[in-house]
Design a protein around this motif. Structure first.
Motif, PDB file in Angstrom:
ATOM      1  N   ARG A  54       0.829  -1.361  -0.059  1.00  0.00           N
ATOM      2  CA  ARG A  54       0.051   0.035   0.013  1.00  0.00           C
ATOM      3  C   ARG A  54       0.846   1.326   0.126  1.00  0.00           C
ATOM      4  O   ARG A  54       0.330   2.146  -0.593  1.00  0.00           O
ATOM      5  N   TYR A  55       1.945   1.313   0.533  1.00  0.00           N
ATOM      6  CA  TYR A  55       2.587   2.412   0.934  1.00  0.00           C
ATOM      7  C   TYR A  55       4.109   2.537   0.680  1.00  0.00           C
ATOM      8  O   TYR A  55       4.704   1.256   0.760  1.00  0.00           O
ATOM      9  N   LEU A  56       4.535   3.524   0.303  1.00  0.00           N
ATOM     10  CA  LEU A  56       5.965   3.482  -0.015  1.00  0.00           C
ATOM     11  C   LEU A  56       6.383   4.159   1.446  1.00  0.00           C
ATOM     12  O   LEU A  56       5.731   4.453   2.124  1.00  0.00           O
ATOM     13  N   ASP A  57       7.941   4.576   1.213  1.00  0.00           N
ATOM     14  CA  ASP A  57       8.559   5.226   2.557  1.00  0.00           C
ATOM     15  C   ASP A  57       7.780   6.540   2.668  1.00  0.00           C
ATOM     16  O   ASP A  57       7.333   7.106   1.788  1.00  0.00           O
ATOM     17  N   ASN A  58       7.759   7.073   3.965  1.00  0.00           N
ATOM     18  CA  ASN A  58       6.942   8.555   4.364  1.00  0.00           C
ATOM     19  C   ASN A  58       5.494   8.397   4.049  1.00  0.00           C
ATOM     20  O   ASN A  58       4.802   9.535   3.712  1.00  0.00           O
ATOM     21  N   ASN A  59       4.906   7.076   3.970  1.00  0.00           N
ATOM     22  CA  ASN A  59       3.407   7.262   3.844  1.00  0.00           C
ATOM     23  C   ASN A  59       3.100   7.571   2.651  1.00  0.00           C
ATOM     24  O   ASN A  59       1.818   8.121   2.402  1.00  0.00           O
ATOM     25  N   LYS A  60       3.817   7.621   1.265  1.00  0.00           N
ATOM     26  CA  LYS A  60       3.351   7.901   0.076  1.00  0.00           C
ATOM     27  C   LYS A  60       2.598   6.720  -0.839  1.00  0.00           C
ATOM     28  O   LYS A  60       2.967   5.672  -0.439  1.00  0.00           O
ATOM     29  N   MET A  61       1.792   6.942  -1.457  1.00  0.00           N
ATOM     30  CA  MET A  61       1.096   6.038  -2.306  1.00  0.00           C
ATOM     31  C   MET A  61       1.957   5.379  -3.048  1.00  0.00           C
ATOM     32  O   MET A  61       2.765   5.870  -3.718  1.00  0.00           O
ATOM     33  N   LEU A  62       1.837   4.060  -3.481  1.00  0.00           N
ATOM     34  CA  LEU A  62       2.385   3.509  -4.491  1.00  0.00           C
ATOM     35  C   LEU A  62       2.370   4.203  -5.727  1.00  0.00           C
ATOM     36  O   LEU A  62       1.212   4.543  -6.154  1.00  0.00           O
ATOM     37  N   PRO A  63       3.579   4.203  -6.683  1.00  0.00           N
ATOM     38  CA  PRO A  63       3.366   4.827  -7.999  1.00  0.00           C
ATOM     39  C   PRO A  63       2.424   3.869  -8.580  1.00  0.00           C
ATOM     40  O   PRO A  63       2.019   2.539  -8.504  1.00  0.00           O
TER      41      PRO A  63
ATOM     42  N   LEU B  27      10.436  -1.758 -11.548  1.00  0.00           N
ATOM     43  CA  LEU B  27       9.219  -2.049 -11.925  1.00  0.00           C
ATOM     44  C   LEU B  27       8.349  -0.959 -12.445  1.00  0.00           C
ATOM     45  O   LEU B  27       7.614  -0.879 -13.182  1.00  0.00           O
ATOM     46  N   GLU B  28       8.379   0.064 -11.496  1.00  0.00           N
ATOM     47  CA  GLU B  28       7.555   1.287 -11.927  1.00  0.00           C
ATOM     48  C   GLU B  28       8.209   2.057 -13.213  1.00  0.00           C
ATOM     49  O   GLU B  28       7.257   2.670 -13.946  1.00  0.00           O
TER      50      GLU B  28
ATOM     51  N   PHE C  20       3.679  -8.053 -16.749  1.00  0.00           N
ATOM     52  CA  PHE C  20       5.091  -7.929 -17.503  1.00  0.00           C
ATOM     53  C   PHE C  20       4.978  -7.176 -18.664  1.00  0.00           C
ATOM     54  O   PHE C  20       5.545  -7.329 -19.710  1.00  0.00           O
ATOM     55  N   GLY C  21       4.320  -5.762 -18.736  1.00  0.00           N
ATOM     56  CA  GLY C  21       4.152  -5.342 -20.120  1.00  0.00           C
ATOM     57  C   GLY C  21       4.998  -3.800 -20.050  1.00  0.00           C
ATOM     58  O   GLY C  21       4.841  -3.118 -19.193  1.00  0.00           O
ATOM     59  N   PRO C  22       5.958  -3.976 -20.870  1.00  0.00           N
ATOM     60  CA  PRO C  22       6.792  -2.755 -20.958  1.00  0.00           C
ATOM     61  C   PRO C  22       6.181  -1.690 -21.512  1.00  0.00           C
ATOM     62  O   PRO C  22       5.355  -1.984 -22.492  1.00  0.00           O
ATOM     63  N   PHE C  23       6.366  -0.482 -20.703  1.00  0.00           N
ATOM     64  CA  PHE C  23       5.552   0.528 -21.372  1.00  0.00           C
ATOM     65  C   PHE C  23       6.477   1.916 -21.955  1.00  0.00           C
ATOM     66  O   PHE C  23       6.239   2.892 -21.350  1.00  0.00           O
ATOM     67  N   PHE C  24       7.548   1.456 -22.468  1.00  0.00           N
ATOM     68  CA  PHE C  24       8.520   2.564 -23.021  1.00  0.00           C
ATOM     69  C   PHE C  24       7.887   3.510 -23.879  1.00  0.00           C
ATOM     70  O   PHE C  24       8.119   4.626 -23.636  1.00  0.00           O
TER      71      PHE C  24
ATOM     72  N   ASN D 220      21.435   9.858  -6.264  1.00  0.00           N
ATOM     73  CA  ASN D 220      22.359   8.724  -6.343  1.00  0.00           C
ATOM     74  C   ASN D 220      21.592   7.541  -6.525  1.00  0.00           C
ATOM     75  O   ASN D 220      20.527   7.333  -6.203  1.00  0.00           O
ATOM     76  N   GLY D 221      22.133   6.527  -7.050  1.00  0.00           N
ATOM     77  CA  GLY D 221      21.820   5.248  -7.014  1.00  0.00           C
ATOM     78  C   GLY D 221      20.611   4.984  -8.172  1.00  0.00           C
ATOM     79  O   GLY D 221      20.683   4.915  -9.478  1.00  0.00           O
ATOM     80  N   TYR D 222      19.401   5.403  -8.022  1.00  0.00           N
ATOM     81  CA  TYR D 222      18.417   5.074  -9.111  1.00  0.00           C
ATOM     82  C   TYR D 222      17.662   6.408  -9.277  1.00  0.00           C
ATOM     83  O   TYR D 222      17.976   7.344  -8.585  1.00  0.00           O
ATOM     84  N   TYR D 223      16.807   6.418 -10.513  1.00  0.00           N
ATOM     85  CA  TYR D 223      16.535   7.573 -10.909  1.00  0.00           C
ATOM     86  C   TYR D 223      15.022   7.819 -10.877  1.00  0.00           C
ATOM     87  O   TYR D 223      14.340   6.968 -11.344  1.00  0.00           O
ATOM     88  N   SER D 224      14.342   9.027 -10.768  1.00  0.00           N
ATOM     89  CA  SER D 224      12.933   9.113 -10.953  1.00  0.00           C
ATOM     90  C   SER D 224      12.516   8.880 -12.426  1.00  0.00           C
ATOM     91  O   SER D 224      13.260   8.949 -13.235  1.00  0.00           O
ATOM     92  N   ARG D 225      11.096   8.626 -12.339  1.00  0.00           N
ATOM     93  CA  ARG D 225      10.508   8.373 -13.822  1.00  0.00           C
ATOM     94  C   ARG D 225      10.784   9.384 -14.793  1.00  0.00           C
ATOM     95  O   ARG D 225      10.912   9.178 -16.031  1.00  0.00           O
TER      96      ARG D 225
END
Length: 679
Positions: free
Chosen positions: A536-545, A588-589, A601-605, A644-649
């Motif tokens: 249901r939630y990501l960190d800081n109680n944010k809704m999942l993408p 995944l997102e 498993f559908g890519p949405f490029f 750092n690490g991973y990048y936003s959408r």
């Protein structure tokens, strides 16, 4: 000469963004700690002078048996000799103490000598400039006491022994007194940064370099020249020990660089070894200071490359780390290494399959620093030479670390069925750096010709229905640092596919490697509660993408933290934690869409705007004597900066163009530790 063990400390390396250069530089948090000794370094930071042939004509009727029981049985008579005021009696007492400290079991013997409360006598004798024999014997005794523990050395320093030692170094006209004084200072500086910096601030290094330069005089006897160089270069190496220093301290040791560079061609193995260690330590991070007297050119790089072929590990290891330090600098330094033919040597079977895991890891770290360079430099590793270097690197990920050493050397915690997992992690760094360029030629070569993705899948597949074709167990599940770096590779490959949608990278990952199922299982295992039925939630109680909102876990999923391989038995999993979860969620997102029609498993490029190329950080230079105790296993992404690490959408944190002229600041990096023990 008998080497004694000294107290150990730590050697790190840094970790910045997705693509980084690095070394085993000391993490600097305000206090400069000692380094750990290396198991393959035969000259320790402390050395006892155990020669039993005195250079004095004063008779000593005590035999070895009597000497061995001299203290504490004859403490009072010995003290009386020291306090007699008679030169010959004082010299006789110092000869006996020196012989006593030259026997075995030196540490309790040092305590017996210190119990005499005689350090003030030592200071007096060192100040007697007209008595070189007494000065020499006293400096010898101080040398052997300083070869003991830190507490024993501390008593000498607190009593004020440094002042007369440094004074003698400056004014004595007796080479033997100067040489023995340098030995004593080398032992004291080996006890840590505080004493080392006291000696450096005294200007002692300048005098030592003058003594080394004197050895270039052809009139100096060969035997005398050898002993002076052996002790003086070793002391300089100790004075250069310690990484993570600020510029003022480095400015005190860099004047030694030109002299050391000339000594790199000496044909004495032990002197050459200490020269290479000193060079390695000076080169750690100096590329950030623009020092005029530290000149890095192709000739220097070629010499270090040539020294990698030396059969002596005491020369091979510091030469290898010096190359790593040079490669951790700007791209033009990396190009110097490429021009010096460093790549085929670093990627040779002689280094990547070396019996010592330290050398295997260091060789891969050198390659990973080169793959943190420009796209053309990465091609030198991945595509040129028919890709033989990268083929050997991927063979490590495919078949495991196949070095021939006894697994008991570093302890069982570093070894699995695939060998030393830290070697696999360094191989993963090489591939992660190479794929982060997002170059189609490079990534396509790795995916299509070198079969990169199946090698990654077998190391991270947590499912009980793992493929029978896998050679290795899922080693990544036992080591978070390895797992996160393998996920970085997956992210980079899919991101390259996003930029080139006609390629088949995603298809290979999802269809051939069953990568979608692997990622979903990793996400389940990395969730706070493995048995929860809905995310249901990501960190800081944010809704999942949105791409993850439709994701459900089966009600029957168990919370087991082990994964069974059909071929390799059980693999005990480490707690995967937030860093793994963040990476899997981001993959995944960004690259999958979920729903009944595509079974998740559908890519949405095509539905996304292409993000910019990621920023490319660097792992800082390699400078000490040790490689790795893997403290980075516990580093979470929350400790990193946002980019750092991973990048936003939306591709935030991109590098904004192809320029590599970035002013990298070590303070902006999260360091990753890579220690090794040297003996």
């Amino acid at each position: 000469m008998l080497a004694t063990r000294s107290s150990a400390a730590s050697k790190p390396r840094s970790s910045a963004q997705l693509k980084q250069k690095g070394s085993n530089a000391q993490r600097n948090q305000g206090n400069d700690q000692d380094e750990e000794d290396d198991l393959i370094e035969q000259l320790n930071r402390k050395l006892s002078n155990v020669t039993l042939n005195p250079s004095t004509n004063i008779p000593d009727e005590m035999n070895i048996t009597d000497i061995s029981t001299m203290l504490p049985a004859f403490a009072q008579p010995l003290y009386n000799l020291l306090a007699s005021g008679n030169y010959e009696q004082q010299l006789l007492a110092m000869v006996r103490i020196r012989k006593y400290l030259s026997l075995q079991d030196v540490l309790p013997r040092i305590d017996h000598v210190l119990a005499l409360d005689c350090i003030n006598f030592f200071i007096t004798f060192l100040n007697m400039s007209d008595c070189p024999d007494l000065q020499y014997e006293t400096a010898w005794v101080v040398t052997n006491i300083a070869a003991g523990t830190t507490a024993q050395t501390e008593k000498l320093v607190e009593a004020g022994i440094l002042a007369p030692l440094i004074h003698n170094l400056r004014v004595s006209r007796c080479v033997h007194v100067q040489t023995q004084t340098i030995w004593a200072l080398g032992n004291i500086s080996g006890d840590g940064p505080p004493y080392r910096d006291l000696i450096l601030r005294s200007g002692a290094l300048e005098v030592i370099l003058q003594l080394i330069e004197m050895c270039e005089d052809p009139t100096v006897a060969k035997e005398q020249k050898y002993m002076i160089l052996k002790i003086a270069v070793w002391c300089v190496s100790n004075l250069c020990r310690g990484s993570g220093r600020a510029a003022p301290e480095w400015l005190q040791v860099t004047p030694a660089f030109p002299m050391l560079r000339r000594l790199m061609y000496i044909d004495e193995t032990d002197i050459l070894a200490d020269t290479c260690w000193a060079m390695c330590r000076i080169l750690n991070g100096t590329h950030k200071m623009n020092l005029e007297n530290v000149v890095i050119d192709r000739e220097l790089c070629s010499r270090f490359v040539a020294l990698l072929s030396e059969p002596h590990p005491t020369i091979q290891v510091p030469s290898l780390r010096s190359l790593i330090n040079i490669a951790s600098g700007p791209e033009h330094h990396t190009q110097l290494l490429i021009d010096a033919m460093a790549i085929p040597v670093l990627g040779s079977p002689e280094l990547l399959a070396h019996p010592n895991s330290t050398i295997r890891r260091d060789a891969l770290l050198g390659i990973s620093n080169i793959t943190a360079g420009t796209a053309d430099q990465v091609r030198e590793v991945t595509v040129q030479d028919n890709g033989n270097v990268m083929r050997r690197v991927l063979e490590i990920l495919r078949r495991g670390d196949l070095g021939g050493e006894d697994q008991g050397e570093d302890g069982p915690e570093f070894h699995t069925e695939g060998g030393d997992w830290r070697v696999l992690r360094e191989a993963a760094w090489v591939v992660s750096n190479a794929t982060s360029v997002l170059d189609l030629e490079i990534t396509g070569h790795l995916v299509y010709r070198l079969e990169l993705l199946p090698s990654i899948a077998q190391l991270i597949d947590p499912r009980k229905t793992r493929k029978l074709s896998y050679i290795l167990p899922a080693i990544g599940l036992s080591h978070t640092a390895l797992l996160t770096k393998l996920l970085d590779i997956v992210f980079n490959v899919l991101r390259c596919n996003e930029h080139h949608p006609k390629e088949q990278f995603m298809k290979q990952w999802v269809v051939d490697c069953e990568g979608g199922s692997i990622l979903l299982e990793l996400l389940r295992l990395s969730s706070q509660s493995p048995t929860e039925t809905e995310l249901r939630y990501l960190d800081n109680n944010k809704m999942l993408p949105r791409p993850l909102q439709h994701l459900r876990f089966s009600q029957t999923d168990s919370g087991e933290m082990t994964s069974t391989s059909a071929r390799s038995g059980s693999v005990t999993m480490a707690p995967l934690g937030a860093s793994v979860k963040k990476r899997v969620e981001t993959i995944l997102e960004n690259f999958f869409e979920f729903g009944p029609e595509n079974e998740g498993f559908g890519p949405f490029f095509s539905e996304r705007q292409q993000g910019s190329t990621s920023g490319r950080g660097r792992r800082d230079g390699y400078g000490s004597d040790y490689h790795e105790d893997d403290q980075d296993d516990d580093i979470e992404d929350d400790d990193y900066h946002d980019s750092n690490g991973y990048y936003s959408r939306n591709g935030q944190g991109g590098r904004g163009g192809e320029s590599n002229d970035i002013d990298y600041d070590l303070d902006d990096m999260e360091e990753r530790v890579s220690r090794m023990n040297l003996v």
